[in-house]
Design a protein around this motif. Structure first.
Motif, PDB file in Angstrom:
ATOM      1  N   ARG A  59      22.178  12.904 -18.929  1.00 28.00           N
ATOM      2  CA  ARG A  59      22.469  13.534 -19.759  1.00 28.00           C
ATOM      3  C   ARG A  59      20.593  14.743 -20.405  1.00 28.00           C
ATOM      4  O   ARG A  59      20.491  15.601 -20.141  1.00 28.00           O
ATOM      5  N   GLN A  60      20.149  13.445 -20.475  1.00 25.37           N
ATOM      6  CA  GLN A  60      18.957  13.782 -20.864  1.00 25.37           C
ATOM      7  C   GLN A  60      17.827  14.475 -19.415  1.00 25.37           C
ATOM      8  O   GLN A  60      17.313  16.023 -19.524  1.00 25.37           O
ATOM      9  N   ALA A  61      17.378  13.782 -18.582  1.00 22.22           N
ATOM     10  CA  ALA A  61      17.654  14.935 -17.362  1.00 22.22           C
ATOM     11  C   ALA A  61      17.789  15.958 -17.096  1.00 22.22           C
ATOM     12  O   ALA A  61      17.209  17.794 -17.434  1.00 22.22           O
ATOM     13  N   ARG A  62      19.251  16.830 -17.419  1.00 16.07           N
ATOM     14  CA  ARG A  62      19.629  18.089 -17.227  1.00 16.07           C
ATOM     15  C   ARG A  62      19.829  18.877 -18.656  1.00 16.07           C
ATOM     16  O   ARG A  62      18.876  20.103 -18.310  1.00 16.07           O
ATOM     17  N   GLY A  63      18.934  18.014 -19.765  1.00 14.66           N
ATOM     18  CA  GLY A  63      18.557  18.722 -21.132  1.00 14.66           C
ATOM     19  C   GLY A  63      16.804  19.197 -20.340  1.00 14.66           C
ATOM     20  O   GLY A  63      16.385  20.199 -21.249  1.00 14.66           O
ATOM     21  N   GLN A  64      16.257  18.154 -19.943  1.00 13.40           N
ATOM     22  CA  GLN A  64      15.832  18.160 -19.849  1.00 13.40           C
ATOM     23  C   GLN A  64      15.160  19.717 -18.695  1.00 13.40           C
ATOM     24  O   GLN A  64      13.856  21.059 -18.446  1.00 13.40           O
ATOM     25  N   ALA A  65      15.874  19.712 -17.711  1.00 13.83           N
ATOM     26  CA  ALA A  65      15.346  20.917 -16.649  1.00 13.83           C
ATOM     27  C   ALA A  65      15.996  22.095 -17.665  1.00 13.83           C
ATOM     28  O   ALA A  65      15.700  23.101 -16.862  1.00 13.83           O
ATOM     29  N   ARG A 106      12.169  27.224  -9.976  1.00 10.24           N
ATOM     30  CA  ARG A 106      13.458  26.576  -9.241  1.00 10.24           C
ATOM     31  C   ARG A 106      13.111  25.797  -8.304  1.00 10.24           C
ATOM     32  O   ARG A 106      13.974  24.356  -9.270  1.00 10.24           O
ATOM     33  N   GLN A 107      12.375  25.517  -8.123  1.00 12.89           N
ATOM     34  CA  GLN A 107      12.019  23.854  -7.946  1.00 12.89           C
ATOM     35  C   GLN A 107      11.342  23.267  -9.142  1.00 12.89           C
ATOM     36  O   GLN A 107      11.862  21.940  -9.147  1.00 12.89           O
ATOM     37  N   LYS A 108      10.391  23.107  -9.880  1.00 13.80           N
ATOM     38  CA  LYS A 108      10.744  22.605 -11.146  1.00 13.80           C
ATOM     39  C   LYS A 108      11.496  21.789 -11.448  1.00 13.80           C
ATOM     40  O   LYS A 108      12.045  20.770 -11.655  1.00 13.80           O
ATOM     41  N   GLU A 109      13.098  22.945 -11.755  1.00 14.15           N
ATOM     42  CA  GLU A 109      13.701  22.560 -12.304  1.00 14.15           C
ATOM     43  C   GLU A 109      14.709  21.357 -11.823  1.00 14.15           C
ATOM     44  O   GLU A 109      15.131  20.432 -12.047  1.00 14.15           O
ATOM     45  N   GLU A 110      15.259  21.896 -10.004  1.00 12.89           N
ATOM     46  CA  GLU A 110      15.552  20.340  -9.915  1.00 12.89           C
ATOM     47  C   GLU A 110      14.119  19.453  -9.821  1.00 12.89           C
ATOM     48  O   GLU A 110      15.557  18.493  -9.319  1.00 12.89           O
ATOM     49  N   ASP A 111      13.087  19.177  -9.343  1.00 11.68           N
ATOM     50  CA  ASP A 111      12.771  17.698  -9.281  1.00 11.68           C
ATOM     51  C   ASP A 111      12.777  17.444 -10.535  1.00 11.68           C
ATOM     52  O   ASP A 111      13.071  16.229 -10.581  1.00 11.68           O
ATOM     53  N   LEU A 112      13.332  17.755 -11.348  1.00 15.34           N
ATOM     54  CA  LEU A 112      13.369  17.557 -12.853  1.00 15.34           C
ATOM     55  C   LEU A 112      14.865  16.398 -12.961  1.00 15.34           C
ATOM     56  O   LEU A 112      15.256  15.398 -13.590  1.00 15.34           O
ATOM     57  N   LEU A 113      16.448  17.711 -12.427  1.00 16.90           N
ATOM     58  CA  LEU A 113      17.413  16.878 -11.826  1.00 16.90           C
ATOM     59  C   LEU A 113      17.312  15.764 -10.822  1.00 16.90           C
ATOM     60  O   LEU A 113      18.050  14.527 -11.502  1.00 16.90           O
ATOM     61  N   PHE A 114      16.834  15.960  -9.843  1.00 14.02           N
ATOM     62  CA  PHE A 114      16.243  14.696  -9.105  1.00 14.02           C
ATOM     63  C   PHE A 114      16.181  13.336  -9.919  1.00 14.02           C
ATOM     64  O   PHE A 114      16.256  12.079  -9.248  1.00 14.02           O
ATOM     65  N   GLU A 115      14.544  13.733 -10.293  1.00 14.73           N
ATOM     66  CA  GLU A 115      14.206  12.466 -11.359  1.00 14.73           C
ATOM     67  C   GLU A 115      15.267  12.148 -12.139  1.00 14.73           C
ATOM     68  O   GLU A 115      15.236  10.765 -12.148  1.00 14.73           O
ATOM     69  N   GLY A 116      15.601  12.577 -12.981  1.00  9.43           N
ATOM     70  CA  GLY A 116      17.346  12.250 -13.153  1.00  9.43           C
ATOM     71  C   GLY A 116      17.840  11.325 -13.165  1.00  9.43           C
ATOM     72  O   GLY A 116      18.713  10.649 -13.209  1.00  9.43           O
ATOM     73  N   GLU A 117      18.208  11.722 -11.319  1.00  4.75           N
ATOM     74  CA  GLU A 117      19.014  11.046 -10.655  1.00  4.75           C
ATOM     75  C   GLU A 117      18.413   9.995 -10.322  1.00  4.75           C
ATOM     76  O   GLU A 117      19.718   9.146  -9.794  1.00  4.75           O
ATOM     77  N   HIS A 118      17.944  10.130  -9.161  1.00  5.43           N
ATOM     78  CA  HIS A 118      16.951   8.837  -9.447  1.00  5.43           C
ATOM     79  C   HIS A 118      16.460   7.521  -9.699  1.00  5.43           C
ATOM     80  O   HIS A 118      17.195   6.665 -10.090  1.00  5.43           O
ATOM     81  N   ALA A 119      16.713   8.361 -11.501  1.00  4.87           N
ATOM     82  CA  ALA A 119      16.297   7.244 -12.542  1.00  4.87           C
ATOM     83  C   ALA A 119      18.211   6.645 -12.434  1.00  4.87           C
ATOM     84  O   ALA A 119      17.905   5.216 -13.140  1.00  4.87           O
ATOM     85  N   ALA A 120      18.730   7.488 -12.574  1.00  2.00           N
ATOM     86  CA  ALA A 120      20.230   7.069 -13.230  1.00  2.00           C
ATOM     87  C   ALA A 120      20.287   5.809 -12.017  1.00  2.00           C
ATOM     88  O   ALA A 120      21.024   4.874 -12.177  1.00  2.00           O
ATOM     89  N   GLN A 121      19.952   6.659 -10.614  1.00  2.00           N
ATOM     90  CA  GLN A 121      21.063   4.994  -9.485  1.00  2.00           C
ATOM     91  C   GLN A 121      20.391   3.705  -9.855  1.00  2.00           C
ATOM     92  O   GLN A 121      21.031   2.974  -9.635  1.00  2.00           O
ATOM     93  N   LYS A 122      19.106   4.337 -10.594  1.00  2.00           N
ATOM     94  CA  LYS A 122      18.114   3.123  -9.813  1.00  2.00           C
ATOM     95  C   LYS A 122      18.488   2.005 -11.135  1.00  2.00           C
ATOM     96  O   LYS A 122      18.649   0.805 -11.235  1.00  2.00           O
ATOM     97  N   THR A 123      18.877   2.638 -12.499  1.00  2.74           N
ATOM     98  CA  THR A 123      19.771   1.839 -13.840  1.00  2.74           C
ATOM     99  C   THR A 123      21.431   1.255 -12.864  1.00  2.74           C
ATOM    100  O   THR A 123      20.802  -0.186 -13.374  1.00  2.74           O
TER     101      THR A 123
END
Length: 158
Positions: A59-65, A106-123
């Motif tokens: 949710r935080q990653a979506r907000g940042q993106a 667009r790539q910056k936005e996608e990077d933020l979403l990817f990093e958020g998903e990566h952190a969520a999967q790691k958690t």
């Protein structure tokens, strides 16, 4: 005295019925005292906590993106307005630069979403790992996949 005895009998029946209902819906007291079940519930709570944290991270990653996209679009629109006010035609390399900027945003936005998903999967993985270590330390079975069962699948059919 007959009325008092009758009232006492009804009261005892009510208490017995209440105890049966609470045992049925809440689990009997012997189940709640079982350490292995309590340990398994604790492990499940650890996994649930990790899932909640991962959901918060997504949710935080979506907000940042979203915030990043809005800021970048605002900056692009200001540049386009300035360009439009200059009364120059937008073609050739200038147009390519603007398209490139849009793609980079667009790539910056996608990077933020990817990093958020990566952190969520790691958690989530960390939570499962901790819960499984808790199960192992308390001599409980860890959840396993069918593939990890190997040839024991065939042995259980006898």
């Amino acid at each position: 005295m007959g009325i008092d005895q009758q009232a006492m009998d009804q009261f005892e029946q009510g208490v017995t019925m209440f105890d049966k209902l609470t045992d049925k819906f809440m689990g009997s007291s012997s189940e709640s005292a079982d350490p292995s079940k309590m340990a398994e519930e604790q492990a499940k709570l650890m996994e649930l906590n990790a899932a909640g944290t991962a959901s918060d991270q997504r949710r935080q990653a979506r907000g940042q993106a979203t915030q990043s996209r809005e800021e970048l679009e605002e900056n692009r629109s200001r540049k386009n307005t300035k360009w439009g006010q200059s009364n120059l035609a937008m073609s050739g390399s200038k147009q390519l630069i603007r398209d490139s900027d849009k793609l980079q945003d667009r790539q910056k936005e996608e990077d933020l979403l990817f990093e958020g998903e990566h952190a969520a999967q790691k958690t989530l993985k960390q939570g499962r790992r901790e819960a499984n270590m808790f199960r192992i330390n308390n001599d409980l079975k860890t959840p396993s996949s069918t593939l990890s069962l190997g040839s024991t699948i065939y042995n259980s059919r006898r």
